[in-house]
Design a protein around this motif. Structure first.
Motif, PDB file in Angstrom:
ATOM      1  N   ALA A 267       1.077  -1.195  -0.069  1.00  0.00           N
ATOM      2  CA  ALA A 267      -0.010   0.030   0.134  1.00  0.00           C
ATOM      3  C   ALA A 267       0.741   1.023  -0.066  1.00  0.00           C
ATOM      4  O   ALA A 267       1.813   1.293   0.555  1.00  0.00           O
ATOM      5  CB  ALA A 267      -1.053  -0.065   1.172  1.00  0.00           C
ATOM      6  N   LYS A 268       0.360   2.200  -0.707  1.00  0.00           N
ATOM      7  CA  LYS A 268       1.117   3.474  -0.753  1.00  0.00           C
ATOM      8  C   LYS A 268       0.463   4.563   0.214  1.00  0.00           C
ATOM      9  O   LYS A 268      -0.760   4.745  -0.033  1.00  0.00           O
ATOM     10  CB  LYS A 268       1.282   4.166  -2.068  1.00  0.00           C
ATOM     11  CG  LYS A 268       2.109   5.318  -2.385  1.00  0.00           C
ATOM     12  CD  LYS A 268       2.016   5.718  -3.899  1.00  0.00           C
ATOM     13  CE  LYS A 268       2.893   6.877  -4.109  1.00  0.00           C
ATOM     14  NZ  LYS A 268       3.122   7.214  -5.610  1.00  0.00           N
ATOM     15  N   PHE A 321       5.348  10.806   0.108  1.00  0.00           N
ATOM     16  CA  PHE A 321       4.607   9.463  -0.242  1.00  0.00           C
ATOM     17  C   PHE A 321       5.697   8.121   0.067  1.00  0.00           C
ATOM     18  O   PHE A 321       6.782   8.371  -0.192  1.00  0.00           O
ATOM     19  CB  PHE A 321       4.610   9.134  -1.918  1.00  0.00           C
ATOM     20  CG  PHE A 321       3.627  10.374  -2.265  1.00  0.00           C
ATOM     21  CD1 PHE A 321       2.204   9.947  -2.628  1.00  0.00           C
ATOM     22  CD2 PHE A 321       3.844  11.798  -2.735  1.00  0.00           C
ATOM     23  CE1 PHE A 321       1.315  10.793  -2.788  1.00  0.00           C
ATOM     24  CE2 PHE A 321       2.997  12.512  -3.401  1.00  0.00           C
ATOM     25  CZ  PHE A 321       1.801  12.082  -3.359  1.00  0.00           C
ATOM     26  N   PHE A 322       4.862   7.227   0.584  1.00  0.00           N
ATOM     27  CA  PHE A 322       5.821   6.067   1.179  1.00  0.00           C
ATOM     28  C   PHE A 322       5.049   4.702   0.762  1.00  0.00           C
ATOM     29  O   PHE A 322       3.787   4.855   0.681  1.00  0.00           O
ATOM     30  CB  PHE A 322       6.191   6.197   2.397  1.00  0.00           C
ATOM     31  CG  PHE A 322       4.939   6.292   3.477  1.00  0.00           C
ATOM     32  CD1 PHE A 322       4.518   4.978   3.965  1.00  0.00           C
ATOM     33  CD2 PHE A 322       4.359   7.516   3.598  1.00  0.00           C
ATOM     34  CE1 PHE A 322       3.453   5.130   4.961  1.00  0.00           C
ATOM     35  CE2 PHE A 322       3.248   7.477   4.450  1.00  0.00           C
ATOM     36  CZ  PHE A 322       2.960   6.272   5.074  1.00  0.00           C
ATOM     37  N   TRP A 323       5.777   3.496   0.812  1.00  0.00           N
ATOM     38  CA  TRP A 323       5.150   2.283   0.625  1.00  0.00           C
ATOM     39  C   TRP A 323       5.447   1.241   2.059  1.00  0.00           C
ATOM     40  O   TRP A 323       6.578   1.392   2.559  1.00  0.00           O
ATOM     41  CB  TRP A 323       5.890   1.743  -0.724  1.00  0.00           C
ATOM     42  CG  TRP A 323       5.404   2.241  -2.071  1.00  0.00           C
ATOM     43  CD1 TRP A 323       6.080   3.249  -2.464  1.00  0.00           C
ATOM     44  CD2 TRP A 323       4.421   1.689  -2.712  1.00  0.00           C
ATOM     45  NE1 TRP A 323       5.359   3.572  -3.866  1.00  0.00           N
ATOM     46  CE2 TRP A 323       4.342   2.630  -4.019  1.00  0.00           C
ATOM     47  CE3 TRP A 323       3.635   0.886  -2.487  1.00  0.00           C
ATOM     48  CZ2 TRP A 323       3.430   2.420  -4.850  1.00  0.00           C
ATOM     49  CZ3 TRP A 323       2.384   0.672  -3.629  1.00  0.00           C
ATOM     50  CH2 TRP A 323       2.590   1.389  -4.755  1.00  0.00           C
ATOM     51  N   VAL A 324       4.340   0.670   2.329  1.00  0.00           N
ATOM     52  CA  VAL A 324       4.235  -0.562   3.431  1.00  0.00           C
ATOM     53  C   VAL A 324       4.388  -1.877   2.581  1.00  0.00           C
ATOM     54  O   VAL A 324       3.455  -1.845   1.755  1.00  0.00           O
ATOM     55  CB  VAL A 324       3.560  -0.091   4.343  1.00  0.00           C
ATOM     56  CG1 VAL A 324       4.045   1.197   5.224  1.00  0.00           C
ATOM     57  CG2 VAL A 324       2.037   0.052   3.958  1.00  0.00           C
ATOM     58  N   GLU A 325       4.673  -2.746   3.508  1.00  0.00           N
ATOM     59  CA  GLU A 325       4.462  -4.078   3.050  1.00  0.00           C
ATOM     60  C   GLU A 325       3.081  -4.615   2.840  1.00  0.00           C
ATOM     61  O   GLU A 325       2.462  -5.312   1.974  1.00  0.00           O
ATOM     62  CB  GLU A 325       5.201  -5.189   3.839  1.00  0.00           C
ATOM     63  CG  GLU A 325       5.231  -6.475   3.327  1.00  0.00           C
ATOM     64  CD  GLU A 325       6.069  -6.967   2.499  1.00  0.00           C
ATOM     65  OE1 GLU A 325       5.939  -7.524   1.417  1.00  0.00           O
ATOM     66  OE2 GLU A 325       7.280  -5.835   2.136  1.00  0.00           O
ATOM     67  N   ILE A 329      -1.030  -2.143   7.774  1.00  0.00           N
ATOM     68  CA  ILE A 329      -0.103  -1.592   8.722  1.00  0.00           C
ATOM     69  C   ILE A 329      -0.135  -0.160   8.157  1.00  0.00           C
ATOM     70  O   ILE A 329       0.840   0.468   8.766  1.00  0.00           O
ATOM     71  CB  ILE A 329       1.170  -2.451   8.939  1.00  0.00           C
ATOM     72  CG1 ILE A 329       1.772  -2.236   7.489  1.00  0.00           C
ATOM     73  CG2 ILE A 329       1.068  -3.688   9.421  1.00  0.00           C
ATOM     74  CD1 ILE A 329       3.381  -2.833   7.667  1.00  0.00           C
ATOM     75  N   LEU A 330      -0.797   0.232   7.213  1.00  0.00           N
ATOM     76  CA  LEU A 330      -0.644   1.716   6.620  1.00  0.00           C
ATOM     77  C   LEU A 330      -1.050   3.013   7.650  1.00  0.00           C
ATOM     78  O   LEU A 330      -0.511   3.680   8.054  1.00  0.00           O
ATOM     79  CB  LEU A 330      -1.456   1.891   5.442  1.00  0.00           C
ATOM     80  CG  LEU A 330      -1.543   3.171   4.646  1.00  0.00           C
ATOM     81  CD1 LEU A 330      -0.104   3.370   4.519  1.00  0.00           C
ATOM     82  CD2 LEU A 330      -2.382   3.179   3.554  1.00  0.00           C
ATOM     83  N   PHE A 331      -2.099   2.560   8.313  1.00  0.00           N
ATOM     84  CA  PHE A 331      -2.544   3.489   9.488  1.00  0.00           C
ATOM     85  C   PHE A 331      -1.534   3.607  10.489  1.00  0.00           C
ATOM     86  O   PHE A 331      -1.356   4.575  10.832  1.00  0.00           O
ATOM     87  CB  PHE A 331      -3.869   2.994   9.927  1.00  0.00           C
ATOM     88  CG  PHE A 331      -4.579   4.094  11.037  1.00  0.00           C
ATOM     89  CD1 PHE A 331      -5.164   5.215  10.372  1.00  0.00           C
ATOM     90  CD2 PHE A 331      -4.685   3.864  12.184  1.00  0.00           C
ATOM     91  CE1 PHE A 331      -5.703   6.017  11.094  1.00  0.00           C
ATOM     92  CE2 PHE A 331      -5.009   4.746  13.202  1.00  0.00           C
ATOM     93  CZ  PHE A 331      -5.741   5.920  12.448  1.00  0.00           C
TER      94      PHE A 331
END
Length: 366
Positions: A267-268, A321-325, A329-331
């Motif tokens: 997710a971005k 802007f960043f990416w997570v796995e 867990i984005l929030f």
């Protein structure tokens, strides 16, 4: 032949005629037994060949589908050949024509049932093999929903075909039966058109697969949740606030939605922040990127990016802007980045301005 029947024959026939009839009956009975014995031996030979040589041939294939089909079909092949022998032997027995018609008709029904049972087991094994292959490609959850439906459709198709063949054998008018079924289906379809629309939409969702069970989707109305179940009539979604939504499949098929888990679960995230006028924009960008990389859950590839996006009323608008796995867990990752940005901005003397408004009051003229 019992003694009463012999006495009755002898009372109406001459001895030579009685002996001739007995010889004809004995000959026909012998032919019937010979036919039955031949087909029984043929059934045993077919089972032996399939067990011995068929299993050897299946070892040359990489798939286990042929092994599984062969294992399930061997008993039915034996029954099919035995029933065929009984059916043919029945026509060779010296019985009354009416009895032959009745018994041969019953054997024909059983023979058709055994044959279509054999076909059904082969199709069932093919479906099970397909589902196993889909499970290895991580599509098992939706395919598992389709399995009972596919089995029932295959069973209904085979039963309808078998019924038509049996009716044709007994010289029934098949077209009148098909017409009656068509009229009945039309009446049912008109009475339950909404339910049928949901069911057809359910098939569409299962075949088209815009989302899978476990995916997180966002509906056109803004609701976001995880897909719990895809049924024939409705789809169940668990929202982030732990509430279950039950949505008719026709509404899902006719509306736009966002699958947050496709093409993958990454997710971005985006964080909007304003800095005071006069700040070094390039330095702010470096601080934002370094802050994001300092959080463990942020992916280094693709790397975080910071942009100067607009001139605000009281600040320079920046975006990180960043990416997570995973979207799960984005929030929490956004929360950690925001907390760290406050500390990093304070350490680097970067000001986050408050909206200000200057009011100039002029003294009124007398």
């Amino acid at each position: 032949m019992n003694s009463g029947l012999l006495t009755l024959l002898q009372s109406f026939l001459r001895p030579q005629e009685t002996d001739g009839i007995l010889r004809v009956w004995a000959k026909e009975l012998l032919v019937a037994l010979l036919i039955l014995t031949c087909f029984w031996l043929l059934a045993q030979a077919a089972c032996w060949i399939l067990n011995r040589w068929g299993r050897r041939l299946t070892t040359f294939t990489r798939s286990d589908l042929d092994d599984r089909i062969l294992q399930r079909l061997i008993p039915h092949v034996s029954r099919l050949l035995t029933m065929l022998g009984l059916y043919l032997a029945m026509h060779s027995l010296p019985l009354n024509e009416r009895l032959v018609v009745i018994f041969s008709g019953l054997l024909y029904v059983v023979l058709v049932a055994v044959f279509f049972n054999l076909v059904y087991h082969a199709l069932d094994e093919l479906i099970q093999w397909y589902i196993a292959g889909q499970r290895e490609r991580s599509d098992a959850l939706i395919s598992r929903q389709m399995l009972p439906v596919a089995e029932k459709l295959a069973l209904l198709l085979l039963m309808g075909t078998a019924l038509i063949i049996i009716l044709k054998h007994f010289n029934y008018d098949i077209f009148s039966v098909v017409t009656a079924l068509g009229i009945g289906s039309l009446a049912i379809g008109l009475a339950a058109k909404d339910t049928l629309a949901h069911m057809i939409s359910g098939f569409t969702l299962m075949l088209d697969r815009p989302f899978r069970i476990g995916d997180r989707i966002q509906l056109a109305g803004g609701q976001t949740g995880d897909v719990l179940d895809i049924g024939l009539r409705s789809t169940k979604i668990m929202t982030l606030s732990n509430q279950q939504l039950v949505i008719p499949n026709s509404e899902l098929c006719n509306s736009m939605l966002t699958n947050l888990a496709a093409p993958d679960v990454r997710a971005k995230g985006r964080i909007n922040i304003g800095v005071a006028y006069g700040s070094d924009v390039e330095r702010v960008k470096r601080v934002l990127v370094d802050t994001a990389l300092a959080v463990d859950d942020v992916l280094a590839d693709p790397p975080p990016e910071a942009f100067f996006v607009a001139f605000g009323d009281s600040s320079l608008s920046m975006a990180l802007f960043f990416w997570v796995e995973s979207y799960e867990i984005l929030f929490t990752t956004t929360d950690r980045i925001n907390s760290l940005i406050l500390r990093r901005f304070a350490d680097n003397a970067i000001e986050i301005p408050f909206p200000t408004r200057t009011v100039i009051m002029e003294k009124g003229l007398d």
